[in-house]
Enzyme design. Structure first.
Site, short mmCIF file in Angstrom:
data_model
loop_
_atom_site.label_atom_id
_atom_site.label_comp_id
_atom_site.label_asym_id
_atom_site.label_seq_id
_atom_site.Cartn_x
_atom_site.Cartn_y
_atom_site.Cartn_z
N GLY A 222 -2.59 20.39 115.81
CA GLY A 222 -2.66 21.64 115.04
C GLY A 222 -1.71 22.73 115.48
O GLY A 222 -1.83 23.86 115.01
N PRO A 262 -0.61 16.16 118.81
CA PRO A 262 0.29 16.92 117.93
C PRO A 262 0.95 16.04 116.88
O PRO A 262 1.41 14.93 117.19
CB PRO A 262 1.34 17.48 118.90
CG PRO A 262 1.33 16.54 120.06
CD PRO A 262 -0.06 15.95 120.15
N GLY A 263 0.96 16.51 115.64
CA GLY A 263 1.67 15.80 114.58
C GLY A 263 2.87 16.64 114.17
O GLY A 263 4.02 16.39 114.54
N TYR A 304 -1.26 22.68 99.48
CA TYR A 304 -1.73 23.67 100.47
C TYR A 304 -1.12 25.05 100.28
O TYR A 304 -1.21 25.87 101.19
CB TYR A 304 -1.26 23.26 101.88
CG TYR A 304 -1.61 21.91 102.39
CD1 TYR A 304 -2.93 21.47 102.41
CD2 TYR A 304 -0.63 21.09 102.95
CE1 TYR A 304 -3.24 20.23 102.94
CE2 TYR A 304 -0.94 19.86 103.49
CZ TYR A 304 -2.24 19.43 103.47
OH TYR A 304 -2.55 18.22 104.01
N CYS A 330 5.36 15.43 85.25
CA CYS A 330 4.65 16.02 84.12
C CYS A 330 3.44 16.84 84.56
O CYS A 330 2.36 16.72 83.98
CB CYS A 330 4.23 14.93 83.15
SG CYS A 330 2.97 13.89 83.89
N GLU A 331 3.61 17.60 85.60
CA GLU A 331 2.58 18.52 86.08
C GLU A 331 3.35 19.77 86.49
O GLU A 331 4.56 19.72 86.68
CB GLU A 331 1.89 17.99 87.35
CG GLU A 331 1.30 16.63 87.25
CD GLU A 331 -0.09 16.62 86.67
OE1 GLU A 331 -0.74 17.69 86.66
OE2 GLU A 331 -0.52 15.54 86.22
#
Ligand code: PLP
Length: 401
Positions: A222, A262-263, A304, A330-331
């Site tokens: 995080g 950790p990522g 997010y 298509c969004e």
């Protein structure tokens, strides 16, 4: 910021491999890892790369070569880690909501396991008793992280065993003589406040005496990195000082290992996502610059409300104007609304920064579009590490009679 790829380097790889294209910079991954090691400088501390951020096996190999351990969130990530040669004792499987079968498989593969529900812990106890050391993921009831969608330790979160269920947890452990050697918490992503980690340890102070076989405390990941120009990032050196001091301050923790997962910190800034502007559309509300991508390739802004810095690689000296950067699916796939950029022309290449974590990894074939290629830059030279999809990839696995 050190270890940044230049516009010229990005243009050159885009020219060679086409767009949309994910580009990763090995030096940056290595320097982020080394920064952690240097800041903590303590052999009791172990880092497990949360590979959910980016699982390309070439990236896993970079971190393995550095001596980093690996944290997995599915049994397939565990298998990828073993595939690239991680020793099972350096592989952590922090599951949530999984079928017990995956835990059995993880055990048979010999990796470290964190269990996140009373239900699975009970099944584990019934089947394995004290024969296999195991960790539990606790929910500390702490609100932390950049926004609610990426907060995982609060009192309405699905993750972990709530600390208020300690009695039930202890009953299960004593009933089956389960050997708990690790307590895990992960409160969320994008955490810049060092005190969140200290608070987490303090919550555990109350709980640790109930776990006499404990060897480690796993504080999850995080660590916040800067997404905007003036964004505060977590102060890793301050984090190290506070965490080490808090552990040392208490007899209960002073001999325990400290684990982190950790990522984003390791791979976010190493990644660049290069796209091409297909269409400019002037409207009364805004000028749209439609790129050859969408949330099928980079979903973070839509999922997010994440911010990614964007630059115009093709016309960096152009006159600044405002553009709304959208994709071609298509969004409503708005990457950025009214973003000032040097004049954008059709055919220009735009780069999204900080695209290494949860970028390609969350991509899909929505609208039957191809997933992008991935390139790794090592010591200045580029190497393709994943081919762009081709039409056959869309058909793979589909059956016809
Ligand atoms: N550990 C766990 C259990 C997680 O759920 C996550 C992210 O979802 C991480 C580590 C990595 O978080 P980050 O990429 O923010 O460091």
């Amino acid at each position: 910021m050190e270890n940044v790829l230049s516009h010229a380097q990005l243009l050159a790889v885009a020219e060679e491999y086409g767009t949309p294209l994910y580009v990763y910079h090995e030096d940056k991954i290595v320097s982020q890892y080394q920064r952690l090691v240097k800041a903590f400088n303590n052999e009791k501390v172990r880092f497990f790369y949360a590979c959910k951020a980016l699982t390309n096996i070439n990236i896993l190999k970079v971190l393995k070569a550095q001596g980093c351990n690996i944290d997995c969130s599915s049994i397939n990530e565990v298998k990828l880690a073993l595939h690239v040669g991680f020793d099972p004792k350096n592989v952590l499987y922090t599951s949530n909501g999984i079928d017990f079968e995956e835990i059995e498989t993880a055990r048979s593969l010999g990796v470290i396991i964190n269990i996140d529900s009373l239900s699975n812990l009970k099944k584990f106890g019934q089947k394995f008793g004290s024969s296999y050391p195991v960790g539990v993921r606790l929910r500390p009831n702490i609100m932390a992280g950049g926004n609610l969608k990426i907060s995982t330790g609060h009192d309405k979160s699905k993750f972990g065993i709530p600390v208020d269920q300690l009695d039930q947890l202890l009953d299960i452990i004593s009933q089956h003589q389960i050997n708990i050697t690790n307590l895990h918490i992960h409160t969320g992503s994008d955490i810049k406040d060092v005190d969140v980690f200290v608070k987490g340890i303090e919550v555990l102070f109350e709980i640790i005496p109930h776990f006499p076989n404990l060897k480690s405390i796993d504080l999850g990941g995080g660590f916040k990195v800067a997404y905007k120009e003036d964004d505060p990032a977590i102060d890793i050196e301050a984090l190290a000082a506070s965490v080490l001091e808090t552990f040392a301050s208490n007899e209960l923790t002073k001999d325990l290992q400290i684990w982190f997962e950790p990522g984003k910190f390791l791979v976010s800034e190493s990644g660049y996502f290069v796209t091409k502007v297909n269409v400019l559309k002037e409207t009364s509300a805004t000028t749209f610059a439609g790129v050859n991508s969408g949330f099928n390739h980079l979903i973070r802004p839509m999922f997010y409300d994440a911010y990614h810095r964007i630059a115009n690689l093709s016309n960096p000296q152009g006159e600044e104007k405002e553009y709304t950067i959208t994709g071609n699916i298509c969004e409503t796939d708005t990457f950025a609304w009214s973003r000032p950029l040097p004049e954008v022309r059709e055919g220009d290449l735009l780069v999204f920064y900080n695209a290494g974590a949860y970028g390609f990894e969350m991509s899909s074939n929505y609208n039957s579009r191809f997933k992008p290629a991935e390139v790794l830059i090592t010591n200045g030279s580029a190497r393709l590490i994943r081919k762009r999809d081709v039409f056959e990839d869309l058909l793979r696995g589909q059956l016809v009679d």
